[in-house]
Design a protein around this motif. Structure first.
Motif, PDB file in Angstrom:
ATOM      1  N   PRO A  23      19.223  21.689  25.088  1.00  0.00           N
ATOM      2  CA  PRO A  23      19.435  20.246  24.983  1.00  0.00           C
ATOM      3  C   PRO A  23      18.117  19.535  24.694  1.00  0.00           C
ATOM      4  O   PRO A  23      17.046  19.998  25.082  1.00  0.00           O
ATOM      5  CB  PRO A  23      19.978  19.864  26.368  1.00  0.00           C
ATOM      6  CG  PRO A  23      19.440  20.928  27.284  1.00  0.00           C
ATOM      7  CD  PRO A  23      19.435  22.188  26.459  1.00  0.00           C
ATOM      8  N   SER A  24      18.217  18.432  23.975  1.00  0.00           N
ATOM      9  CA  SER A  24      17.022  17.644  23.661  1.00  0.00           C
ATOM     10  C   SER A  24      17.270  16.199  24.053  1.00  0.00           C
ATOM     11  O   SER A  24      18.378  15.819  24.440  1.00  0.00           O
ATOM     12  CB  SER A  24      16.692  17.748  22.167  1.00  0.00           C
ATOM     13  OG  SER A  24      17.766  17.258  21.388  1.00  0.00           O
ATOM     14  N   SER A  25      16.227  15.397  23.957  1.00  0.00           N
ATOM     15  CA  SER A  25      16.321  13.971  24.248  1.00  0.00           C
ATOM     16  C   SER A  25      15.289  13.259  23.379  1.00  0.00           C
ATOM     17  O   SER A  25      14.401  13.912  22.812  1.00  0.00           O
ATOM     18  CB  SER A  25      16.044  13.711  25.736  1.00  0.00           C
ATOM     19  OG  SER A  25      14.682  14.011  26.036  1.00  0.00           O
ATOM     20  N   PRO A  26      15.367  11.940  23.244  1.00  0.00           N
ATOM     21  CA  PRO A  26      14.353  11.227  22.446  1.00  0.00           C
ATOM     22  C   PRO A  26      12.936  11.504  22.919  1.00  0.00           C
ATOM     23  O   PRO A  26      12.011  11.575  22.106  1.00  0.00           O
ATOM     24  CB  PRO A  26      14.748   9.761  22.632  1.00  0.00           C
ATOM     25  CG  PRO A  26      16.217   9.790  22.900  1.00  0.00           C
ATOM     26  CD  PRO A  26      16.441  11.027  23.703  1.00  0.00           C
ATOM     27  N   ASP A  27      12.759  11.670  24.226  1.00  0.00           N
ATOM     28  CA  ASP A  27      11.425  11.949  24.770  1.00  0.00           C
ATOM     29  C   ASP A  27      11.048  13.423  24.675  1.00  0.00           C
ATOM     30  O   ASP A  27       9.877  13.778  24.802  1.00  0.00           O
ATOM     31  CB  ASP A  27      11.353  11.511  26.239  1.00  0.00           C
ATOM     32  CG  ASP A  27      11.473  10.003  26.385  1.00  0.00           C
ATOM     33  OD1 ASP A  27      11.103   9.279  25.441  1.00  0.00           O
ATOM     34  OD2 ASP A  27      11.957   9.564  27.438  1.00  0.00           O
ATOM     35  N   ALA A  28      12.038  14.296  24.481  1.00  0.00           N
ATOM     36  CA  ALA A  28      11.784  15.733  24.391  1.00  0.00           C
ATOM     37  C   ALA A  28      12.622  16.314  23.255  1.00  0.00           C
ATOM     38  O   ALA A  28      13.611  17.010  23.487  1.00  0.00           O
ATOM     39  CB  ALA A  28      12.121  16.412  25.717  1.00  0.00           C
ATOM     40  N   PRO A  29      12.233  16.007  22.006  1.00  0.00           N
ATOM     41  CA  PRO A  29      13.004  16.530  20.874  1.00  0.00           C
ATOM     42  C   PRO A  29      12.837  18.032  20.725  1.00  0.00           C
ATOM     43  O   PRO A  29      11.890  18.621  21.244  1.00  0.00           O
ATOM     44  CB  PRO A  29      12.400  15.783  19.676  1.00  0.00           C
ATOM     45  CG  PRO A  29      11.000  15.466  20.098  1.00  0.00           C
ATOM     46  CD  PRO A  29      11.070  15.225  21.576  1.00  0.00           C
TER      47      PRO A  29
END
Length: 325
Positions: free
Chosen positions: A308-314
């Motif tokens: 999984p990714s997030s805007p802060d952890a692409p």
């Protein structure tokens, strides 16, 4: 804090339900850092054995609390630890036991085990070093490749333990040539091939500098239907120093020169600061320097189920596939 951390680790495992119930794949990422609520930590799981990686310098008490929580949350037979601060590449040469302890952090030692990926078998050595035999973020790309290579020739650059080679052979490739600087990992790749009942020709496991071999192959006029380029972000050999952020156009140019007309270049990069757009531009630049025209086929990345990714952890992984004329 420990109870909360234990619960976060249990929840991370539960989010992998689709993989936990898939018997043909027993190698996947169990924790992917901040998107799983555990910043600076990843955990790769191989047939139930977790390998914990730390991406900053944890205080000893903090490290022990994490290991205790993982042991409680998952109750594995063993648990291995890798410390990967920014200077890990240097430390690996001078203090390997600090960076990648040979003994498990918890449980009994495991010299080697087999893990499955889409029904294919791979040999994992959890105490071997920072890299234990299989890069799990490439599972989706390997799955895609398997359906693309029937009857084709494949060049697997920076092959490591030859997972792409095993998958290509399983997909019916006519020939796979694996190239890596290390004879040790190529021997490991041969073991992986044999695990899957595949014939091994030593001439198809070539130890040497990739740039050197690309030059030789181009000079001899050898061409391949599929060329896979999956370099480390940084590497040094006797003749070259490679930095993906600086040198990928040079690599793409050299690789493009050995792609057959109508063939494909599978360009991969795992350097997180390099954006997908910038990476694709670098690959395109290199291909154009080789005098080849190309059009994009597909862009690939890791599975969102276990990465999984997030805007802060692409996601750090980028895979740009081109068809060359």
């Amino acid at each position: 804090m420990s109870a909360s951390l234990t619960e976060r680790l249990r929840e991370a495992r539960a989010r992998r339900g689709a993989l936990l119930s898939e018997p043909s794949t027993t190698a996947f990422r169990l924790v992917n850092g901040a998107p799983d609520g555990v910043p600076d930590v990843t955990v790769d799981c191989f047939s139930g054995l977790p390998v914990v990686s730390l991406y900053r310098d944890f205080a000893p008490a903090e490290e022990q609390a994490l290991l205790d929580a993982a042991w409680e949350a998952w109750a594995p037979r063993s648990l291995y630890l890798k410390r990967r601060p920014r200077e890990a590449r240097v430390l690996a040469n001078v203090a390997r036991e600090v960076v990648a302890p040979e003994q498990p952090a918890r449980g009994a030692p495991v010299e080697a085990l087999e893990a499955l990926e889409n029904g294919l078998r791979f040999l994992i050595r959890p105490a071997q070093g920072l890299s234990v035999g299989l890069y799990l973020d490439m599972r989706e790309t390997r799955g895609w490749l398997r359906g693309q290579v029937q009857g084709l020739t494949v060049l697997n650059l920076f092959s490591y333990t030859c997972a792409f080679g095993v998958v290509a052979t399983a997909g019916g490739a006519k020939r796979v040539l694996n190239v890596d600087t290390s004879r040790r990992v190529l021997d490991w790749g041969e073991e992986n091939a044999r695990l899957n009942g595949q014939a091994v020709d030593r001439y198809d496991y070539v130890a040497g500098d990739v740039f050197d071999w690309l030059g030789r192959l181009a000079k001899k006029g050898e061409r391949f239907d599929v060329v896979i380029s999956d370099p480390p972000s940084f590497s040094t050999t006797r003749s070259t120093r490679f930095s993906a952020a600086r040198d990928y156009p040079l690599l793409a140019e050299a690789a493009a020169r050995v792609v057959a007309p109508g063939g494909r270049l599978v360009a991969c990069c795992n350097l997180a600061p390099l954006t997908p757009r910038r990476f694709e531009a670098m690959v395109d630049e290199g291909v154009a320097r080789a005098g080849r025209e190309a059009h994009p086929v597909i862009s690939l990345g890791p599975s969102p189920v276990d990465f999984p990714s997030s805007p802060d952890a692409p996601s750090g992984l980028k895979v740009h596939v081109l068809q060359l004329r």
